[in-house]
Design a protein around this motif. Structure first.
Motif, PDB file in Angstrom:
ATOM      1  N   LEU A  85       2.174   1.875  -3.372  1.00 59.57           N
ATOM      2  CA  LEU A  85       1.069   2.332  -4.227  1.00 59.57           C
ATOM      3  C   LEU A  85       0.779   3.814  -3.977  1.00 59.57           C
ATOM      4  N   PHE A  86       0.727   4.226  -2.707  1.00 60.31           N
ATOM      5  CA  PHE A  86       0.394   5.629  -2.414  1.00 60.31           C
ATOM      6  C   PHE A  86       1.526   6.562  -2.835  1.00 60.31           C
ATOM      7  N   PHE A 124      -5.314  12.638  -1.483  1.00 61.33           N
ATOM      8  CA  PHE A 124      -5.616  11.233  -1.216  1.00 61.33           C
ATOM      9  C   PHE A 124      -4.348  10.452  -0.871  1.00 61.33           C
ATOM     10  N   CYS A 158       0.838  -1.212   0.000  1.00 62.02           N
ATOM     11  CA  CYS A 158       0.000   0.000   0.000  1.00 62.02           C
ATOM     12  C   CYS A 158       0.868   1.254   0.000  1.00 62.02           C
ATOM     13  N   MET A 216      -3.514   8.855   2.816  1.00 58.95           N
ATOM     14  CA  MET A 216      -3.491   7.391   2.898  1.00 58.95           C
ATOM     15  C   MET A 216      -2.112   6.875   3.304  1.00 58.95           C
TER      16      MET A 216
END
Lengths: 64, 308
Positions: free
Chosen positions: B55-56, B107, B52, B111
């Motif tokens: 990805l962020f 976002f 994650c 995140m």
């Protein structure tokens, strides 16, 4: 009267809608997965259930 | 019955056009270096959290790409290389690019902060700010050192990966930052020497034009010497290992020789053999960065396997 005819425009917009849908589903999966991992990393969690929990009483009451 | 007309724009954006705003090719480099920075760190993240985080970081990098395309649409439309990008070609409007860039920036930062820690999120926010405001809006069009400043934005991902895992900025992450930061100028200026670039038409100052080609050759050599010192230094920290050290010494010796050859040449010699040395140096520079981070990963794998 139902409108059945599909304009060519709808076909072109489909890729956007499907793509955005997949992104949102992926986002839900990620938030859910992160939640599971984060909660598991907390270790054992005890829920509040209106019952006296002896381990939470002040230390002086513990037997020596 | 009434007639209904649909006004469809000439080119309606497809999902891929919005994805292209995120500069997918730049994103692959971001993913690779952030991944290396994260795996090299002495603290290991849960694999899903690590996934994650990467990805962020990638989405944050993509968001800065979208904001860059919003701001630079005027010069992108002039240059051949960038003319087909979604905004100058009219497939996506500038305000859509701005909205997507801002939304994805917020976002990705929030995140990343929730998934790992707020220092990593802050670094990602700073990277986006630096690339969009400091580089794209301010310095790109005003100084021939724009390549150097832009390189800093590209150098942050391994540091963010490291901080996501450890929660602090340490020497190793600063050296990984320096590796990309110092590599960018020789890499791009070598390209500028043999590519008859159309930055002139767009009014973007390039060192080859403002200070001339001999000055550019001197700059390449100077940056390469500093780069070599930092690259080998990284091998003596906890992030490095035998594989990295051997690779770094060999690659930097070769890179220094290439920079020296470029420095010794003039335009007459370069044109005589159609910029062979400059082209070879540029091609090697791609391999150079890839092998450095690959070697860091190899050493991390050896450490994880208990072999070193």
């Amino acid at each position: 009267m139902a409108i059945n005819a599909e304009h060519e425009l709808h076909g072109r917009r489909r890729s956007r809608n499907v793509g955005l849908g997949l992104v949102l589903v992926g986002f839900i999966a990620i938030v859910f997965g992160l939640t599971v991992v984060k909660v598991k990393q907390l270790g054992a969690v005890q829920g509040f259930d209106h019952v006296v929990r002896p381990e939470m009483l002040p230390g002086e009451e513990a037997p020596k | 019955m009434t007639d209904m007309t649909v006004q469809a724009p000439e080119h309606e954006a497809q999902f891929g056009d919005y994805f292209a705003l995120l500069k997918p090719r730049v994103m692959t480099l971001v993913v690779f270096t952030a991944f290396a920075g994260m795996l090299v760190a002495p603290v290991s993240l849960h694999p899903f959290v690590g996934f994650c985080a990467i990805l962020f970081i990638a989405v944050g990098g993509g968001a800065s790409g979208a904001l860059n395309m919003w701001w630079d649409a005027d010069i992108d439309a002039v240059m051949k290389r960038t003319r087909k990008r979604p905004v100058p070609s009219g497939r996506v409007t500038g305000s859509e690019a701005l909205a997507i860039g801002l939304a994805l920036s917020g976002f990705s930062v929030v995140m990343l902060g929730l998934a790992t820690n707020w220092l990593a999120a802050g670094l990602l926010a700073f990277t986006i700010f630096f690339y969009v405001v400091v580089y794209s809006m301010w310095l790109k069009r005003t100084t021939p050192q724009n390549i150097v400043i832009g390189g800093a934005a590209g150098a942050f991902p391994p540091m963010i990966g490291w901080v996501a895992a450890t929660g602090s900025i340490s020497l190793e992450s600063v050296l990984m930052f320096s590796l990309i930061f110092l590599w960018t100028p020789p890499h791009f200026w070598a390209l500028a020497l043999f590519m008859r670039s159309d930055y002139d038409d767009a009014g973007v100052p390039m060192l080859t034009v403002t200070h001339g080609r001999p000055a550019t050759r001197r700059h390449i050599l100077a940056y390469t010497i500093i780069l070599a010192a930092f690259a080998v230094w990284l091998g003596f920290t906890s992030a490095g290992g035998p594989v990295y050290l051997v690779a770094a010494i060999a690659l930097n010796a070769w890179f220094l020789k290439g920079a020296w050859d470029i420095f010794r040449r003039d335009e007459v010699m370069a044109e005589a053999d159609n910029y062979t040395t400059e082209k070879a140096f540029f091609k090697f520079s791609l391999l150079y960065l890839f092998i450095h981070f690959g070697a860091l990963l190899a050493d991390a794998a050896l450490r994880a396997g208990g072999l070193i």
